[in-house]
Design a protein around this motif. Sequence first.
Motif, PDB file in Angstrom:
ATOM      1  N   GLU A   9       0.817  -1.213   0.000  1.00  0.00           N
ATOM      2  CA  GLU A   9       0.000   0.000   0.000  1.00  0.00           C
ATOM      3  C   GLU A   9       0.851   1.263   0.000  1.00  0.00           C
ATOM      4  N   ASP A  47      -2.935  -1.775  -3.968  1.00  0.00           N
ATOM      5  CA  ASP A  47      -4.006  -2.084  -3.035  1.00  0.00           C
ATOM      6  C   ASP A  47      -4.092  -3.599  -2.830  1.00  0.00           C
ATOM      7  N   ARG A  48      -4.474  -4.017  -1.631  1.00  0.00           N
ATOM      8  CA  ARG A  48      -4.572  -5.464  -1.372  1.00  0.00           C
ATOM      9  C   ARG A  48      -5.575  -6.133  -2.296  1.00  0.00           C
ATOM     10  N   SER A  49      -6.547  -5.384  -2.817  1.00  0.00           N
ATOM     11  CA  SER A  49      -7.515  -5.961  -3.756  1.00  0.00           C
ATOM     12  C   SER A  49      -6.875  -6.302  -5.097  1.00  0.00           C
ATOM     13  N   GLU A  50      -5.665  -5.791  -5.341  1.00  0.00           N
ATOM     14  CA  GLU A  50      -4.956  -6.080  -6.585  1.00  0.00           C
ATOM     15  C   GLU A  50      -4.058  -7.317  -6.475  1.00  0.00           C
ATOM     16  N   PHE A 106      -7.383 -10.949   3.274  1.00  0.00           N
ATOM     17  CA  PHE A 106      -7.746 -11.227   1.889  1.00  0.00           C
ATOM     18  C   PHE A 106      -9.084 -11.907   1.665  1.00  0.00           C
ATOM     19  N   GLU A 120     -12.179 -11.022   1.563  1.00  0.00           N
ATOM     20  CA  GLU A 120     -13.133 -10.387   0.654  1.00  0.00           C
ATOM     21  C   GLU A 120     -12.621 -10.287  -0.779  1.00  0.00           C
ATOM     22  N   TYR A 121     -11.305 -10.391  -0.989  1.00  0.00           N
ATOM     23  CA  TYR A 121     -10.735 -10.249  -2.334  1.00  0.00           C
ATOM     24  C   TYR A 121     -10.495 -11.582  -3.024  1.00  0.00           C
ATOM     25  N   ARG A 122     -10.322 -12.629  -2.259  1.00  0.00           N
ATOM     26  CA  ARG A 122     -10.227 -14.000  -2.749  1.00  0.00           C
ATOM     27  C   ARG A 122      -9.189 -14.227  -3.853  1.00  0.00           C
ATOM     28  N   LYS A 181     -11.596  -3.021  -9.115  1.00  0.00           N
ATOM     29  CA  LYS A 181     -11.878  -3.205  -7.696  1.00  0.00           C
ATOM     30  C   LYS A 181     -13.220  -3.911  -7.536  1.00  0.00           C
ATOM     31  N   LEU A 182     -13.308  -4.745  -6.517  1.00  0.00           N
ATOM     32  CA  LEU A 182     -14.569  -5.457  -6.230  1.00  0.00           C
ATOM     33  C   LEU A 182     -15.563  -4.518  -5.607  1.00  0.00           C
TER      34      LEU A 182
END
Length: 136
Positions: free
Chosen positions: A68, A73-76, A101, A103-105, A135-136
Amino acid sequence: MAGVYKRENIPGGSAFEDVAGYSRILKAGPFVFVSGTTSVTPEGEVYGEGDAYEQAKYIFNKLVTLLEENGVDRSEVVKVNIYTTDTSKNMDITKAYSEYFKEYRPACTWTGVPAMNRPTQMVEVEMQALMGLEKL
């Protein structure tokens, strides 16, 4: 994606990076590769000796923070590889992983290994990310 990508080597604070000649994180265009990381503190001690959850949480926090701070971003994060010397502790490691992680799976692999650099290290993590991912 065709073309030439800018290469950015990002240190993680380990003196061993200079000794061995590697970067904690390598960004090449939108691609991000994170070297295997254990729970060794900046002072050279193993954090959470004997506790797979504490080691994993320390590692995930360190890596997510470093990513970060460098625009990722952790979603990436698209792939996580987790290595452990004690597969009976997989649920402890999973608990720590899920805190960062779930929620991002990202795609994820857990692998048992016979040993790490230090006998008290139980967990090592490496990651890959793709910047600009929806992004989710």
